[in-house]
Design a protein around this motif. Structure first.
Motif, PDB file in Angstrom:
ATOM      1  N   LEU A  81       1.013  -0.655  -0.318  1.00 56.34           N
ATOM      2  CA  LEU A  81       0.134   0.042   0.282  1.00 56.34           C
ATOM      3  C   LEU A  81       0.954   1.192  -0.092  1.00 56.34           C
ATOM      4  N   VAL A  82       0.722   1.784  -1.109  1.00 56.84           N
ATOM      5  CA  VAL A  82       1.457   3.886  -0.911  1.00 56.84           C
ATOM      6  C   VAL A  82       0.190   4.786  -0.877  1.00 56.84           C
ATOM      7  N   PHE A  83       0.761   5.461   0.316  1.00 59.60           N
ATOM      8  CA  PHE A  83      -0.353   6.588   0.919  1.00 59.60           C
ATOM      9  C   PHE A  83       0.481   7.280   0.361  1.00 59.60           C
ATOM     10  N   ASN A  84      -1.041   8.669  -0.903  1.00 60.15           N
ATOM     11  CA  ASN A  84      -0.017  10.004  -0.893  1.00 60.15           C
ATOM     12  C   ASN A  84      -0.950  10.907   0.130  1.00 60.15           C
ATOM     13  N   THR A  85      -0.542  11.376   0.472  1.00 65.00           N
ATOM     14  CA  THR A  85      -1.418  12.776   1.248  1.00 65.00           C
ATOM     15  C   THR A  85      -1.936  14.332   0.677  1.00 65.00           C
ATOM     16  N   ILE A  86      -2.902  14.029   0.655  1.00 65.55           N
ATOM     17  CA  ILE A  86      -3.402  15.439  -0.312  1.00 65.55           C
ATOM     18  C   ILE A  86      -3.813  16.441   0.578  1.00 65.55           C
ATOM     19  N   LEU A  87      -3.442  17.720   0.628  1.00 64.93           N
ATOM     20  CA  LEU A  87      -3.027  19.166   1.688  1.00 64.93           C
ATOM     21  C   LEU A  87      -4.902  19.445   1.368  1.00 64.93           C
ATOM     22  N   PRO A  88      -4.709  19.832   2.218  1.00 69.49           N
ATOM     23  CA  PRO A  88      -5.829  21.183   1.888  1.00 69.49           C
ATOM     24  C   PRO A  88      -6.338  21.963   0.825  1.00 69.49           C
ATOM     25  N   VAL A  89      -7.569  22.209   0.302  1.00 72.23           N
ATOM     26  CA  VAL A  89      -7.430  23.441  -0.901  1.00 72.23           C
ATOM     27  C   VAL A  89      -8.501  24.071  -0.352  1.00 72.23           C
ATOM     28  N   ALA A  90      -9.219  25.239  -0.377  1.00 73.42           N
ATOM     29  CA  ALA A  90     -10.555  26.072  -0.007  1.00 73.42           C
ATOM     30  C   ALA A  90     -10.462  26.735  -0.757  1.00 73.42           C
ATOM     31  N   GLU A  91     -12.066  27.962  -0.880  1.00 69.63           N
ATOM     32  CA  GLU A  91     -12.337  28.431  -1.232  1.00 69.63           C
ATOM     33  C   GLU A  91     -13.731  29.277  -1.591  1.00 69.63           C
ATOM     34  N   CYS A  92     -13.481  30.764  -1.335  1.00 70.79           N
ATOM     35  CA  CYS A  92     -14.232  31.682  -1.164  1.00 70.79           C
ATOM     36  C   CYS A  92     -15.005  32.089  -1.820  1.00 70.79           C
ATOM     37  N   GLU A  93     -16.630  32.569  -1.142  1.00 69.80           N
ATOM     38  CA  GLU A  93     -16.755  33.194  -2.150  1.00 69.80           C
ATOM     39  C   GLU A  93     -17.285  34.544  -3.063  1.00 69.80           C
TER      40      GLU A  93
END
Length: 114
Positions: A63-75
């Motif tokens: 198993l190889v895990f890849n961490t996805i960093l958070p991204v947010a968007e605003c109105e």
């Protein structure tokens, strides 16, 4: 422990994809895990090993895990890593990336020669 459910889903999803592609063995499973998903990859791996213990197709699987960093968007138009307070307008942005967990890719052997 939700890691057990995640491990089972990784196993079932990978097995279905492997069978659909006539795999003999599954060598590697690549899993994307959002950093905000609150998942412990070591626990997922441990539980995954219990599910595959009697399945010869998965005997040598990594198993190889890849961490996805958070991204947010605003109105207001902001899009970036700040997930709690928009740096442009001060409102609460909506997270669009960083909570996902999915099997991204499999490396398999089919037994067919090229």
């Amino acid at each position: 422990m939700h890691e057990s459910g995640i491990a089972y889903d990784v196993y079932v999803t990978s097995k279905r994809a492997a069978e659909e592609n006539h795999a003999v063995t599954v060598k590697t499973i690549f899993v994307d895990v959002g950093s905000m998903a609150m998942v412990n990859p070591e626990q997922v791996e441990f539980m995954f090993r219990t599910f595959i213990s009697d399945d010869p197709m998965f005997a040598e699987t990594k198993l190889v895990f890849n961490t996805i960093l958070p991204v947010a968007e605003c109105e207001c138009g902001y899009k970036g890593p700040e997930i709690f307070v928009c740096p442009n307008c001060g409102k609460l942005p909506r997270m669009i990336q960083g909570r996902e967990i999915f099997v991204k890719n499999l490396e398999i052997e089919t037994g067919e020669s090229s």
